[in-house]
Scaffold this active site. Structure first.
Site, PDB file in Angstrom:
ATOM      1  CB  SER A  97      -0.961  -0.038   1.191  1.00  0.00           C
ATOM      2  OG  SER A  97      -1.987   0.909   1.037  1.00  0.00           O
ATOM      3  CG  ASP A 118      -4.176  -1.837   0.640  1.00  0.00           C
ATOM      4  OD1 ASP A 118      -3.131  -2.479   0.883  1.00  0.00           O
ATOM      5  OD2 ASP A 118      -4.399  -0.703   1.085  1.00  0.00           O
TER       6      ASP A 118
END
Length: 374
Positions: free
Chosen positions: A63, A199
């Site tokens: 991320s 993510d």
């Protein structure tokens, strides 16, 4: 002389890995540690122009950690990336969608613009990437974690080396409810496929340190680096942590929506601490943390007959007492806000905390001399 990607991946000698946690805008905190590590290594080697991509042979992140890892891997200094976070972090979390329930709370366009601006047409196989790189994303339809690698020996590298770096990063940052998934095209044993990715933090690897160790050593991956406290160094940087106090209570304590709100955070915290426990258990670690009162910090425990690596973990507890110790007591009033990974208004405060913590935690002696550059 700057080492080439081939040097980083294949030359004999000790190997160094840098793992960067996810956490949205709290990446500004981890950059406080990274700028301090870069400054320390420059001083240690007498090289004022040294970049972290010169020192580390593999840099990976999840991320927001993927954004930072990719920037470091193409040769940006930690200070340059820090400036980007402070200058443009507000843009990424500024554009709220009107139909948030359909596509996510934030419009991804500002993030895409920044990724394209700084990474351009760089692809996974580009020579612009100066060291090993791992971007952690999750394939939505198969619920599988994908470590996206730039190693020429990786399975399907011949085709997947053409994947755009900016798209891979965008996939790793596509946190559900925050940003829409990212669609990637790639090759597998069945040929060309297309799938949505989210993510990588929606897995056990928001803290990707253990995954990067597996990538570096398991036979299924292409690195095959030897283990040992003098052969493998893993440096892991967090984005802040805290003790959860959001247990549902009162008349709605068993309400589905209450548990739905807090369970992801509880599981994410458990996963990070489990990674921490395992890595301390198998390593020599001068930064070992207290896991709990029962097992302590595992300094007297060893999974094998000898440590498999040297391991360093730097992070900050976002609570009143630690902030006071760091000289940041004035930030306690906004403590709950500091934990919000999308509150870009906190980026300067988070960065200040990271610098203060680095000044307290980081010691040159943590980095064994055996890992110095030749």
């Amino acid at each position: 002389m700057q080492p080439s990607l081939h040097d980083h991946l294949t030359r004999p000698g000790p190997k160094r890995i840098l793992a960067l946690d996810g956490g949205g805008i709290r990446g500004a905190l981890s950059l406080g540690f990274l700028t301090a590590i870069e400054a320390m290594l420059r001083d240690r080697h007498g090289r004022p122009d040294l970049r972290l991509c010169d020192y580390f042979d593999l840099i990976g992140g999840t991320s927001t950690g993927a954004v930072i890892a990719a920037g470091l891997a193409i040769g940006m200094s930690a200070a340059e990336i820090e400036k980007l976070y402070l200058d443009f972090g507000g843009e990424v979390f500024a554009a709220h969608r009107r139909l948030a329930a359909v596509r996510g709370r934030f419009d991804a366009a500002p993030l895409v613009t920044q990724l394209q601006k700084h990474f351009g047409d760089v692809c996974l196989g580009s020579e612009a990437i100066r060291t090993g790189l791992c971007i952690v994303a999750k394939r939505l339809d198969t619920n599988s974690v994908w470590p996206l690698l730039n190693h020429p020996g990786a399975m399907y590298y011949a085709h997947n080396s053409r994947m755009q770096l900016s798209q891979c990063i965008r996939a790793s940052t596509a946190a559900p409810t925050y940003f829409a998934p990212e669609r990637l095209s790639f090759y597998t044993e069945t040929g060309e496929e297309t799938a949505d990715f989210i993510d990588g933090g929606i897995s056990l690897y928001n803290n990707p340190a253990l995954l990067l160790l597996m990538v570096a050593t398991l036979r299924g991956f292409p690195f095959h680096w030897p283990t040992g406290a003098n052969k493998l160094l893993l440096v892991s940087i967090g984005t802040g942590y805290w003790q959860s106090t959001q247990v549902p209570s009162g008349p709605f304590s068993n309400a589905v929506w209450e548990w739905a709100r807090i369970v992801p955070g509880l599981l994410g915290g458990d996963a990070s601490w489990q990674n921490q426990l395992i890595l301390q258990w198998m390593s020599d670690s001068p930064t070992a943390l207290m896991i709990d009162r029962e097992i302590g910090d595992l300094r007297d425990d060893q999974l094998g007959p000898a440590p498999l690596l040297s391991y360093l973990r730097y992070n900050v507890e976002l609570d009143a007492a630690p902030l006071t110790t760091l000289g940041c007591a004035d930030l306690i009033a906004g403590l709950e806000s500091l934990k919000d990974m999308s509150n870009a208004g906190n980026r300067e405060a988070l960065n200040r905390i990271g610098h203060a913590a680095a000044a307290t935690q980081l010691q040159p002696t943590h980095f064994p001399a055996t890992f110095d550059l030749a």
